[in-house]
Design a protein around this motif. Structure first.
Motif, PDB file in Angstrom:
ATOM      1  N   LYS A  63      -0.835   4.285   2.972  1.00 41.18           N
ATOM      2  CA  LYS A  63      -0.114   4.505   4.221  1.00 41.18           C
ATOM      3  C   LYS A  63      -0.106   3.315   5.162  1.00 41.18           C
ATOM      4  O   LYS A  63      -0.045   3.470   6.372  1.00 41.18           O
ATOM      5  CB  LYS A  63      -0.679   5.729   4.932  1.00 41.18           C
ATOM      6  CG  LYS A  63      -2.172   5.688   5.155  1.00 41.18           C
ATOM      7  CD  LYS A  63      -2.587   7.032   5.722  1.00 41.18           C
ATOM      8  CE  LYS A  63      -3.839   6.939   6.549  1.00 41.18           C
ATOM      9  NZ  LYS A  63      -4.203   8.250   7.087  1.00 41.18           N
ATOM     10  N   CYS A  64      -0.156   2.102   4.623  1.00 45.42           N
ATOM     11  CA  CYS A  64       0.073   0.931   5.475  1.00 45.42           C
ATOM     12  C   CYS A  64       0.946  -0.061   4.714  1.00 45.42           C
ATOM     13  O   CYS A  64       1.297   0.177   3.557  1.00 45.42           O
ATOM     14  CB  CYS A  64      -1.243   0.312   5.934  1.00 45.42           C
ATOM     15  SG  CYS A  64      -2.116  -0.599   4.645  1.00 45.42           S
TER      16      CYS A  64
ATOM     17  N   CYS B 126       0.833  -1.192   0.000  1.00 43.95           N
ATOM     18  CA  CYS B 126       0.000   0.000   0.000  1.00 43.95           C
ATOM     19  C   CYS B 126       0.881   1.260   0.000  1.00 43.95           C
ATOM     20  O   CYS B 126       0.658   2.190  -0.778  1.00 43.95           O
ATOM     21  CB  CYS B 126      -0.889  -0.069   1.243  1.00 43.95           C
ATOM     22  SG  CYS B 126      -1.908   1.364   1.507  1.00 43.95           S
TER      23      CYS B 126
ATOM     24  N   HIS C  37      -8.486   3.586   3.965  1.00 39.73           N
ATOM     25  CA  HIS C  37      -7.965   4.953   4.159  1.00 39.73           C
ATOM     26  C   HIS C  37      -8.836   5.955   3.408  1.00 39.73           C
ATOM     27  O   HIS C  37      -8.408   6.493   2.368  1.00 39.73           O
ATOM     28  CB  HIS C  37      -6.525   5.080   3.641  1.00 39.73           C
ATOM     29  CG  HIS C  37      -5.629   3.919   3.955  1.00 39.73           C
ATOM     30  ND1 HIS C  37      -5.314   3.530   5.229  1.00 39.73           N
ATOM     31  CD2 HIS C  37      -4.976   3.059   3.131  1.00 39.73           C
ATOM     32  CE1 HIS C  37      -4.504   2.486   5.180  1.00 39.73           C
ATOM     33  NE2 HIS C  37      -4.285   2.171   3.925  1.00 39.73           N
TER      34      HIS C  37
ATOM     35  N   HIS D 219      -8.818  -0.783  -1.923  1.00 35.56           N
ATOM     36  CA  HIS D 219      -8.152  -0.815  -0.623  1.00 35.56           C
ATOM     37  C   HIS D 219      -8.195   0.556   0.058  1.00 35.56           C
ATOM     38  O   HIS D 219      -8.539   0.652   1.234  1.00 35.56           O
ATOM     39  CB  HIS D 219      -6.704  -1.296  -0.791  1.00 35.56           C
ATOM     40  CG  HIS D 219      -5.895  -1.198   0.465  1.00 35.56           C
ATOM     41  ND1 HIS D 219      -5.992  -2.111   1.490  1.00 35.56           N
ATOM     42  CD2 HIS D 219      -4.987  -0.276   0.872  1.00 35.56           C
ATOM     43  CE1 HIS D 219      -5.176  -1.745   2.473  1.00 35.56           C
ATOM     44  NE2 HIS D 219      -4.555  -0.652   2.135  1.00 35.56           N
TER      45      HIS D 219
END
Ligand SMILES: [Zn+2]
Length: 69
Positions: free
Chosen positions: A12-13, A6, A37, A32
């Motif tokens: 941000k993961c 990601c 997010h 996703h």
């Protein structure tokens, strides 16, 4: 099949996302970020309106460089 995180895709993961093609990866990543997010999804949508090709221009080379598994 290629796998990217990601983070590498502008999120941000560290979740790994896999796809058979760049087009599929775009869909997987879009889903996703919308699920996980929402703030990133919103930011991407705004960037997309300003410059629809920016994300792809910056991210596709990483996809191309990712090893085929
Ligand atoms: Zn994520």
């Amino acid at each position: 099949m290629k796998t990217m995180t990601c983070n590498e895709l502008g999120g941000k993961c560290d979740q790994k996302l896999s796809a058979e093609s760049w087009d599929e990866m775009v869909k997987v990543m879009t889903k996703h970020v919308m699920d996980k997010h929402p703030d990133v999804a919103k930011k991407m949508e705004e960037l997309h309106k300003q410059d629809p090709h920016k994300w792809g221009r910056e991210t596709k080379p990483k996809w191309d460089a990712a090893p085929e598994v």
